[in-house]
Design a protein around this motif. Sequence first.
Motif, mmCIF file in Angstrom:
data_model
loop_
_atom_site.group_PDB
_atom_site.id
_atom_site.type_symbol
_atom_site.label_atom_id
_atom_site.label_comp_id
_atom_site.label_asym_id
_atom_site.label_seq_id
_atom_site.Cartn_x
_atom_site.Cartn_y
_atom_site.Cartn_z
ATOM 1 N N ALA A 144 7.617 -4.928 -7.361
ATOM 2 C CA ALA A 144 6.923 -3.728 -7.825
ATOM 3 C C ALA A 144 7.781 -2.985 -8.834
ATOM 4 O O ALA A 144 9.004 -2.976 -8.752
ATOM 5 C CB ALA A 144 6.607 -2.823 -6.645
ATOM 6 N N GLY A 145 7.094 -2.339 -9.765
ATOM 7 C CA GLY A 145 7.792 -1.538 -10.765
ATOM 8 C C GLY A 145 6.849 -0.558 -11.437
ATOM 9 O O GLY A 145 5.619 -0.705 -11.375
ATOM 10 N N SER B 57 2.360 -4.262 -9.015
ATOM 11 C CA SER B 57 2.986 -5.013 -7.930
ATOM 12 C C SER B 57 2.431 -6.429 -8.004
ATOM 13 O O SER B 57 1.291 -6.637 -8.435
ATOM 14 C CB SER B 57 2.737 -4.384 -6.558
ATOM 15 N N HIS B 58 3.243 -7.397 -7.588
ATOM 16 C CA HIS B 58 2.914 -8.792 -7.884
ATOM 17 C C HIS B 58 3.611 -9.706 -6.901
ATOM 18 O O HIS B 58 4.779 -9.500 -6.558
ATOM 19 C CB HIS B 58 3.387 -9.107 -9.310
ATOM 20 N N MET B 59 2.925 -10.767 -6.471
ATOM 21 C CA MET B 59 3.537 -11.753 -5.586
ATOM 22 C C MET B 59 4.544 -12.616 -6.357
ATOM 23 O O MET B 59 4.320 -12.965 -7.512
ATOM 24 C CB MET B 59 2.475 -12.653 -4.971
ATOM 25 N N SER B 60 5.649 -12.923 -5.674
ATOM 26 C CA SER B 60 6.717 -13.723 -6.265
ATOM 27 C C SER B 60 7.193 -14.743 -5.236
ATOM 28 O O SER B 60 7.136 -14.481 -4.023
ATOM 29 C CB SER B 60 7.875 -12.806 -6.677
ATOM 30 N N PRO B 61 7.651 -15.913 -5.678
ATOM 31 C CA PRO B 61 8.002 -16.956 -4.702
ATOM 32 C C PRO B 61 9.178 -16.610 -3.814
ATOM 33 O O PRO B 61 9.261 -17.108 -2.684
ATOM 34 C CB PRO B 61 8.313 -18.173 -5.584
ATOM 35 N N GLY B 62 10.093 -15.768 -4.284
ATOM 36 C CA GLY B 62 11.264 -15.496 -3.466
ATOM 37 C C GLY B 62 11.966 -16.787 -3.115
ATOM 38 O O GLY B 62 12.285 -17.592 -3.989
ATOM 39 N N THR B 63 12.173 -17.033 -1.835
ATOM 40 C CA THR B 63 12.815 -18.276 -1.379
ATOM 41 C C THR B 63 11.816 -19.230 -0.734
ATOM 42 O O THR B 63 12.210 -20.184 -0.051
ATOM 43 C CB THR B 63 13.938 -17.957 -0.375
ATOM 44 N N ARG C 19 0.827 -1.201 0.000
ATOM 45 C CA ARG C 19 0.000 0.000 0.000
ATOM 46 C C ARG C 19 0.860 1.250 0.000
ATOM 47 O O ARG C 19 0.545 2.240 -0.679
ATOM 48 C CB ARG C 19 -0.916 -0.010 1.225
ATOM 49 N N ARG C 20 1.937 1.232 0.749
ATOM 50 C CA ARG C 20 2.833 2.393 0.758
ATOM 51 C C ARG C 20 3.511 2.572 -0.598
ATOM 52 O O ARG C 20 3.727 3.706 -1.040
ATOM 53 C CB ARG C 20 3.875 2.239 1.876
ATOM 54 N N PHE C 21 3.845 1.459 -1.259
ATOM 55 C CA PHE C 21 4.397 1.555 -2.616
ATOM 56 C C PHE C 21 3.423 2.269 -3.540
ATOM 57 O O PHE C 21 3.818 3.135 -4.336
ATOM 58 C CB PHE C 21 4.703 0.167 -3.175
ATOM 59 N N LEU C 22 2.144 1.933 -3.444
ATOM 60 C CA LEU C 22 1.145 2.581 -4.288
ATOM 61 C C LEU C 22 1.183 4.089 -4.110
ATOM 62 O O LEU C 22 1.174 4.845 -5.090
ATOM 63 C CB LEU C 22 -0.246 2.038 -3.940
ATOM 64 N N GLY C 23 1.240 4.550 -2.869
ATOM 65 C CA GLY C 23 1.293 5.990 -2.623
ATOM 66 C C GLY C 23 2.531 6.631 -3.217
ATOM 67 O O GLY C 23 2.460 7.714 -3.816
ATOM 68 N N ARG C 24 3.682 5.980 -3.065
ATOM 69 C CA ARG C 24 4.919 6.553 -3.613
ATOM 70 C C ARG C 24 4.864 6.584 -5.138
ATOM 71 O O ARG C 24 5.343 7.536 -5.773
ATOM 72 C CB ARG C 24 6.130 5.742 -3.135
ATOM 73 N N ALA C 25 4.305 5.540 -5.743
ATOM 74 C CA ALA C 25 4.213 5.499 -7.203
ATOM 75 C C ALA C 25 3.314 6.617 -7.719
ATOM 76 O O ALA C 25 3.649 7.284 -8.711
ATOM 77 C CB ALA C 25 3.693 4.136 -7.657
#
Length: 272
Positions: free
Chosen positions: A265-266, A189-195, A56-62
């Motif tokens: 996110a991008g 923004s999107h979920m990713s498996p990471g580790t 949500r904070r990313f959305l505001g910054r974008a």
Amino acid sequence: MTLEKAPPGVDPLTPSVARMYDYFLGGKDHFAVDREAAEAINAISPDARDLARANRRFLGRAVRHLVDQGVRQFLDVGAGLPTRDNVHEVALRHAPDCRVVYVDNDPMVLVHARAILADNPHTIVAEGDLREPDWIVGHPGVRAHLDFSRPVAVLMVAVLHFVTDDEEARRHVAGFRDALAPGSHLVISHMSPGTAGGDDLAAGREIYARSTAGGLAFRTHDEVLSLFDGFTLVEPGLVEVADWRPDDPAARTPATPSSGAIGLAGVGRLDS
């Protein structure tokens, strides 16, 4: 206080991804079934709430970045339930001439958003599904509110992972891209498996399979990157949500869930 009675057209017995997200964000627009599903996610990934809030904070910054770049039109696809610092609030706070369209197919989202925004001439709400980009960009209300001959920012924040087929997801994004003028932007923004291990990913997918979304796709960095085809990523590129232009890099706390799943996110710009 949480919801006890469903508005007309709202199913209170099936977990809604919009209401689960509202629960993670500390909202009150959710039912017991949503809380149970969200807590099941928390059991797999104890930092799921922190990740939702970082998103949500990313959305505001974008949105602030786009306003700084001169963008004044926003199309938020899969907007979710209204909460604090919504797109129109952030945009209008920095540029009072901004225009915003929220699009969603969740009945509760539509009811709440329309009630909140009824007297806001800068913002409208339209019913639509991200799987039908031609319907959305051709919607008379959307066309009346946004000028697609000028730059528009399309926001697809935490929604594309609910389109489980990779080619289908790319096709839907391309449908929006093809309707945009140069200088427009795409926010994802999107979920990713990471580790995260396979068992945790499978458990998470199973929970969302029983929700209104019908499934969840954890995509790798390269797979999410492919969704930006035709766009030029702005700095810092495709990164974890908390790492995209943080307000205070020195104080940045990693928002990686203990299960290893992450949010990417991008922001991309359409140059031609």
